[in-house]
Design an enzyme around this catalytic site. Structure first.
Site, PDB file in Angstrom:
ATOM      1  N   GLU A 100       0.293  -3.857   8.370  1.00  0.00           N
ATOM      2  CA  GLU A 100      -1.000  -3.527   8.980  1.00  0.00           C
ATOM      3  C   GLU A 100      -0.836  -2.532  10.127  1.00  0.00           C
ATOM      4  O   GLU A 100      -1.691  -1.662  10.324  1.00  0.00           O
ATOM      5  CB  GLU A 100      -1.698  -4.797   9.465  1.00  0.00           C
ATOM      6  CG  GLU A 100      -2.028  -5.797   8.366  1.00  0.00           C
ATOM      7  CD  GLU A 100      -2.792  -5.182   7.202  1.00  0.00           C
ATOM      8  OE1 GLU A 100      -3.579  -4.236   7.438  1.00  0.00           O
ATOM      9  OE2 GLU A 100      -2.591  -5.623   6.064  1.00  0.00           O
ATOM     10  N   HIS A 103      -0.799   0.864   8.817  1.00  0.00           N
ATOM     11  CA  HIS A 103      -2.122   1.463   8.638  1.00  0.00           C
ATOM     12  C   HIS A 103      -2.646   2.054   9.948  1.00  0.00           C
ATOM     13  O   HIS A 103      -3.272   3.126   9.950  1.00  0.00           O
ATOM     14  CB  HIS A 103      -3.113   0.416   8.123  1.00  0.00           C
ATOM     15  CG  HIS A 103      -2.945   0.082   6.677  1.00  0.00           C
ATOM     16  ND1 HIS A 103      -2.864   1.045   5.688  1.00  0.00           N
ATOM     17  CD2 HIS A 103      -2.839  -1.116   6.035  1.00  0.00           C
ATOM     18  CE1 HIS A 103      -2.733   0.465   4.505  1.00  0.00           C
ATOM     19  NE2 HIS A 103      -2.709  -0.845   4.697  1.00  0.00           N
TER      20      HIS A 103
END
Length: 230
Positions: A100, A103
């Site tokens: 994550e 990202h």
């Protein structure tokens, strides 16, 4: 009879892959959730450390309920970590968290596929729901124009799914690089992270395959309808 037409068979490979992928990702995450990382950091601590070490100071970290509900919200610039990863120091949890953060780094670095995906996301969210409504109405009333519009709108959803693949693969690549190079995570733990992220990637591959098969099914039904008009 529309919902039980023979073209439904086309979807079977996608359904099987999606089922297998879900089982596989749960099994991999469960296995490596029982193995604590030698980094001695929780998911939340790792997230904050990786963001700061990447020069990103405008992204916050929050906890959200659920299991594997982790995601990065580019609009709010928030990395949301699930109950399964926020306070966990397992290899599986740290791998998911690092993904994550990958990202968030993509967003900060303006990674082109992510920029494109974020740009078309609002349109796809609307068009994917409308596509089947128009397609079914067009089929029922033998209105080929509505059928074609429905196919076009669904094609946008397929495009979104395709663009998602490099975004997810790149986030995992960044995660593994940061864990191995910046944090010196041992090779055996990196192997576990790769296993978890590879399993997660299968779910996106399955989703893309299903989107392609749905589009193919729509084209076959449209071809049948068009043939009946001649």
């Amino acid at each position: 009879m529309f919902f039980f037409d023979p073209t439904f068979i086309i979807l079977i490979p996608g359904l099987i892959l999606a089922f297998v992928a879900q089982i596989y990702v749960q099994e991999r995450f469960s296995k490596y959730s029982r193995i604590p990382s030698s980094l001695n950091m929780t998911g939340a601590q790792l997230a904050k450390f990786m963001l700061e070490s990447s020069g990103i100071y405008d992204v916050s970290v929050e906890r959200v309920p659920g299991n594997l509900t982790d995601h990065y919200d580019p609009k709010s610039k928030v990395v949301r970590l699930s109950d399964a990863t926020y306070n966990s120091n397992s290899v599986a949890a740290l791998g998911v968290v690092a993904h994550e953060i990958g990202h968030a780094i993509q967003h900060a670095r303006k990674y082109v596929p992510l920029v494109i995906r974020n740009g078309i996301a609002p349109v796809v969210s609307f068009s994917s729901n409308l596509s089947w409504i128009l397609f079914i109405i067009g089929f029922i009333f033998a209105n080929f124009a509505l059928v074609k519009i429905g196919i076009f709108l669904f094609s946008l959803a397929v495009l979104f799914s395709v663009i998602t693949l490099p975004v997810e693969f790149d986030a995992s690549r960044r995660a593994i690089k940061l864990l191995s190079s910046n944090l010196m995570m041992p090779k055996n733990e990196i192997s576990g992270v790769k296993s978890v992220l590879t399993a997660a990637a299968m779910t996106y591959v399955a989703s893309t395959l299903m989107a392609f098969l749905q589009l193919l099914r729509m084209l076959l039904i449209a071809g049948f309808l068009g043939g009946n008009k001649d």
